[in-house]
Design a protein around this motif. Structure first.
Motif, mmCIF file in Angstrom:
data_model
loop_
_atom_site.group_PDB
_atom_site.id
_atom_site.type_symbol
_atom_site.label_atom_id
_atom_site.label_comp_id
_atom_site.label_asym_id
_atom_site.label_seq_id
_atom_site.Cartn_x
_atom_site.Cartn_y
_atom_site.Cartn_z
ATOM 1 N N ALA A 83 0.869 -1.069 0.028
ATOM 2 C CA ALA A 83 -0.007 -0.043 0.150
ATOM 3 C C ALA A 83 0.762 1.455 -0.097
ATOM 4 O O ALA A 83 0.468 2.253 -0.689
ATOM 5 C CB ALA A 83 -0.889 -0.137 1.161
ATOM 6 N N ARG A 86 3.229 0.969 -3.433
ATOM 7 C CA ARG A 86 2.373 0.840 -4.721
ATOM 8 C C ARG A 86 2.955 0.602 -5.818
ATOM 9 O O ARG A 86 3.038 1.086 -7.040
ATOM 10 C CB ARG A 86 1.715 2.159 -5.036
ATOM 11 C CG ARG A 86 0.729 2.821 -3.800
ATOM 12 C CD ARG A 86 0.217 4.222 -3.906
ATOM 13 N NE ARG A 86 -0.359 4.565 -5.430
ATOM 14 C CZ ARG A 86 0.211 5.675 -6.021
ATOM 15 N NH1 ARG A 86 1.097 6.412 -5.214
ATOM 16 N NH2 ARG A 86 -0.105 5.827 -7.040
ATOM 17 N N ALA A 106 -3.330 -8.715 -4.265
ATOM 18 C CA ALA A 106 -4.772 -8.624 -4.409
ATOM 19 C C ALA A 106 -5.432 -7.694 -3.825
ATOM 20 O O ALA A 106 -6.110 -6.819 -4.164
ATOM 21 C CB ALA A 106 -5.245 -10.140 -4.494
ATOM 22 N N LEU A 107 -5.265 -7.776 -2.346
ATOM 23 C CA LEU A 107 -5.848 -6.997 -1.391
ATOM 24 C C LEU A 107 -5.257 -5.338 -1.708
ATOM 25 O O LEU A 107 -5.964 -4.755 -1.526
ATOM 26 C CB LEU A 107 -5.352 -7.365 0.040
ATOM 27 C CG LEU A 107 -5.965 -8.637 0.562
ATOM 28 C CD1 LEU A 107 -5.531 -9.118 1.862
ATOM 29 C CD2 LEU A 107 -7.564 -8.625 0.674
ATOM 30 N N ALA A 108 -4.188 -5.345 -1.852
ATOM 31 C CA ALA A 108 -3.390 -3.796 -2.180
ATOM 32 C C ALA A 108 -3.792 -3.482 -3.660
ATOM 33 O O ALA A 108 -3.286 -2.285 -3.778
ATOM 34 C CB ALA A 108 -2.027 -3.935 -1.824
ATOM 35 N N ARG A 109 -4.270 -4.196 -4.473
ATOM 36 C CA ARG A 109 -4.679 -3.917 -5.823
ATOM 37 C C ARG A 109 -3.568 -3.527 -6.597
ATOM 38 O O ARG A 109 -3.588 -2.577 -7.640
ATOM 39 C CB ARG A 109 -5.928 -2.575 -5.649
ATOM 40 C CG ARG A 109 -7.042 -3.274 -5.225
ATOM 41 C CD ARG A 109 -8.244 -2.177 -5.530
ATOM 42 N NE ARG A 109 -9.311 -2.647 -5.042
ATOM 43 C CZ ARG A 109 -10.356 -2.079 -4.381
ATOM 44 N NH1 ARG A 109 -10.266 -0.614 -4.096
ATOM 45 N NH2 ARG A 109 -11.459 -2.536 -4.087
ATOM 46 N N PRO A 111 -1.653 -3.764 -9.777
ATOM 47 C CA PRO A 111 -2.160 -4.022 -11.095
ATOM 48 C C PRO A 111 -1.688 -5.242 -11.739
ATOM 49 O O PRO A 111 -2.555 -5.743 -12.382
ATOM 50 C CB PRO A 111 -1.718 -2.778 -12.003
ATOM 51 C CG PRO A 111 -1.291 -1.635 -10.995
ATOM 52 C CD PRO A 111 -1.006 -2.439 -9.591
ATOM 53 N N ARG A 113 0.158 -8.954 -11.496
ATOM 54 C CA ARG A 113 0.960 -9.890 -10.610
ATOM 55 C C ARG A 113 1.474 -11.161 -11.435
ATOM 56 O O ARG A 113 0.556 -12.076 -12.039
ATOM 57 C CB ARG A 113 -0.062 -10.219 -9.402
ATOM 58 C CG ARG A 113 -0.383 -9.263 -8.554
ATOM 59 C CD ARG A 113 -1.484 -9.440 -7.540
ATOM 60 N NE ARG A 113 -2.638 -10.148 -7.892
ATOM 61 C CZ ARG A 113 -3.663 -9.492 -8.453
ATOM 62 N NH1 ARG A 113 -3.626 -8.155 -8.322
ATOM 63 N NH2 ARG A 113 -4.707 -10.004 -8.848
ATOM 64 N N HIS A 141 -1.688 -12.861 -12.451
ATOM 65 C CA HIS A 141 -2.222 -12.770 -13.784
ATOM 66 C C HIS A 141 -1.470 -13.588 -14.782
ATOM 67 O O HIS A 141 -2.017 -13.911 -15.707
ATOM 68 C CB HIS A 141 -1.975 -11.383 -14.192
ATOM 69 C CG HIS A 141 -2.787 -10.252 -13.514
ATOM 70 N ND1 HIS A 141 -2.226 -9.442 -12.332
ATOM 71 C CD2 HIS A 141 -4.126 -10.228 -13.516
ATOM 72 C CE1 HIS A 141 -3.562 -9.053 -11.874
ATOM 73 N NE2 HIS A 141 -4.634 -9.393 -12.354
#
Length: 156
Positions: A83, A86, A106-109, A111, A113, A141
């Motif tokens: 977080a 980023r 995934a939790l911290a989004r 973009p 992975r 991904h």
């Protein structure tokens, strides 16, 4: 400042996957990539030797200590790290990094992975672990297998 590519690995010493990272990450930086490593460890001497070797080649390394294989405090630190920094891309190596990193990513989004599998692991044949491994793998991904043989093994 947003990082381009964050690699995550649990390191105990220098072996195959670690040798791969010692070669790959400095080369990516030499090509202009903003690359760094977040290293999970259990206070092994080899973990610090690896970090020193990577830092001496110009790759920034941050470290988070695991107190056990399942460490909720360390997981929270990984989520907070993502977080705060980023990363645009997260690239995990080895099973601990997959579990901590893909879930936290995934939790911290994060973009994009990626997960690299470095070897044949007998624990993947345990039915309970296999279910969890597939669930975590579904968060990446893209998957990279270090060899064609390993790719066939994982596909089976």
């Amino acid at each position: 400042m947003r990082q381009a590519c964050l690699h995550l690995a649990k390191i105990a010493g220098i072996s195959g996957a670690e040798t791969h990272l010692l070669s790959l990450l400095p080369r990516l930086r030499d090509r202009g990539w903003d690359v760094r490593l977040l290293q999970l460890h259990e206070n092994e001497r080899g973990a610090f030797e690896f970090a020193d070797a990577l830092r001496s080649s110009g790759v920034p390394v941050d470290m988070i200590r695991l107190r056990a294989d399942v460490d909720p405090v360390a997981f929270g630190r990984v989520v907070a790290y993502f977080a705060r920094t980023r990363p645009l891309m997260l690239h995990t190596h080895l099973v601990h990094a997959d579990v901590y990193g893909q879930v936290a990513g995934a939790l911290a989004r994060v973009p994009f992975r990626v997960s690299t599998k470095h070897g044949f692991n007998e624990f993947r044949e345990n039915p309970g672990f296999a279910i969890a491994d597939r669930a975590v793998s579904g968060l990446a991904h893209t998957h990279i297998a270090i060899s064609r043989g390993l790719a066939r093994y994982l596909a089976d």
